[in-house]
Design a protein around this motif. Sequence first.
Motif, PDB file in Angstrom:
ATOM      1  N   LEU A  62       4.929   2.813  -1.235  1.00 37.24           N
ATOM      2  CA  LEU A  62       3.848   3.761  -1.565  1.00 37.24           C
ATOM      3  C   LEU A  62       2.393   3.309  -1.310  1.00 37.24           C
ATOM      4  O   LEU A  62       1.692   4.107  -0.980  1.00 37.24           O
ATOM      5  N   GLU A  67      -0.272   6.147  -0.828  1.00 36.53           N
ATOM      6  CA  GLU A  67      -0.103   7.100  -1.917  1.00 36.53           C
ATOM      7  C   GLU A  67      -0.159   6.899  -3.369  1.00 36.53           C
ATOM      8  O   GLU A  67      -0.300   7.555  -4.137  1.00 36.53           O
ATOM      9  N   SER A  68       0.043   5.462  -3.567  1.00 35.27           N
ATOM     10  CA  SER A  68      -0.160   4.915  -4.807  1.00 35.27           C
ATOM     11  C   SER A  68      -0.854   3.575  -4.622  1.00 35.27           C
ATOM     12  O   SER A  68      -0.473   2.848  -3.750  1.00 35.27           O
ATOM     13  N   PHE A  88      -1.784   6.688  -9.108  1.00 35.71           N
ATOM     14  CA  PHE A  88      -0.926   7.253  -8.402  1.00 35.71           C
ATOM     15  C   PHE A  88      -0.998   8.636  -8.051  1.00 35.71           C
ATOM     16  O   PHE A  88      -1.927   9.367  -8.698  1.00 35.71           O
ATOM     17  N   SER A  89      -0.144   9.373  -7.367  1.00 36.46           N
ATOM     18  CA  SER A  89      -0.437  10.679  -6.937  1.00 36.46           C
ATOM     19  C   SER A  89      -1.857  10.837  -6.210  1.00 36.46           C
ATOM     20  O   SER A  89      -2.426  11.792  -6.561  1.00 36.46           O
ATOM     21  N   TYR A  90      -2.193   9.815  -5.657  1.00 35.31           N
ATOM     22  CA  TYR A  90      -3.454   9.938  -4.854  1.00 35.31           C
ATOM     23  C   TYR A  90      -3.400  10.997  -3.870  1.00 35.31           C
ATOM     24  O   TYR A  90      -2.827  11.159  -2.921  1.00 35.31           O
ATOM     25  N   ALA A  91      -4.559  11.883  -4.124  1.00 30.17           N
ATOM     26  CA  ALA A  91      -4.830  12.908  -3.448  1.00 30.17           C
ATOM     27  C   ALA A  91      -6.232  12.730  -2.498  1.00 30.17           C
ATOM     28  O   ALA A  91      -7.214  12.953  -3.219  1.00 30.17           O
ATOM     29  N   ARG A  96      -8.721  12.363  -5.909  1.00 31.51           N
ATOM     30  CA  ARG A  96      -8.345  12.326  -7.078  1.00 31.51           C
ATOM     31  C   ARG A  96      -6.854  11.351  -7.248  1.00 31.51           C
ATOM     32  O   ARG A  96      -6.181  11.146  -6.044  1.00 31.51           O
ATOM     33  N   ALA A  97      -6.821  10.887  -8.480  1.00 32.39           N
ATOM     34  CA  ALA A  97      -5.546  10.100  -8.625  1.00 32.39           C
ATOM     35  C   ALA A  97      -5.198  10.004 -10.082  1.00 32.39           C
ATOM     36  O   ALA A  97      -6.099  10.335 -11.080  1.00 32.39           O
ATOM     37  N   GLU A  98      -3.980   9.890 -10.556  1.00 31.49           N
ATOM     38  CA  GLU A  98      -3.632   9.758 -11.913  1.00 31.49           C
ATOM     39  C   GLU A  98      -3.604   8.032 -12.148  1.00 31.49           C
ATOM     40  O   GLU A  98      -3.164   7.249 -11.306  1.00 31.49           O
ATOM     41  N   GLU A 136      -1.984  11.718 -17.945  1.00 25.20           N
ATOM     42  CA  GLU A 136      -0.830  12.646 -18.573  1.00 25.20           C
ATOM     43  C   GLU A 136       0.025  11.691 -19.578  1.00 25.20           C
ATOM     44  O   GLU A 136       0.562  10.772 -19.100  1.00 25.20           O
TER      45      GLU A 136
END
Length: 183
Positions: A62, A67-68, A88-91, A96-98, A136
Amino acid sequence: MLGELFFPVIETTRLRLKPLAIEDSACLLEIFSDPEVMRYWNTPPWVAMKEAYDFVNESKELMLRQESLVLGIYLKSTGKLVGKCMLFSYAKESKRAEIGFGLGRPYWGKGYINEAGEALIQYGFRSLGLRRIEAEIDPDNHASAKALVKLGLQQEGLLRQRWQINGVVSDSALYGRLVSDPI
């Protein structure tokens, strides 16, 4: 240059955040096989060394794909791996990312999540150019909620009955922090 950004070593007063190595697998299994550590995760506790090996290898993949960002949390004083932290969930386009964390139970309540978390957030904002960092969590996970608020994230919403793990249905509380938010 961007590829190197996904394999940093970040130093704090007490901690070193760096990419996980396959040699960390036994420590990872010890941490993430603990039902209390995994109580509010969206996956069950790990049961085999293969899960730890797979996590290290998947994390590296990843990171190579940008991506992470998955880093181990190591005590500077001993070099011991005590947990992990992730963007993670890198956009990239949305900037943005989580953010997520996992810490071994013997290290709870010592301020390590706040120390590692702020370092990771600053790295995300300054080095990766993020505009927004999200989290989250299960709303019953009061310790994580407290840690997120301490890190400057604000609760922004609730997704009802989002997860079902081992037959248990749970909601998700959503938190966010903008680079422009006052701390």
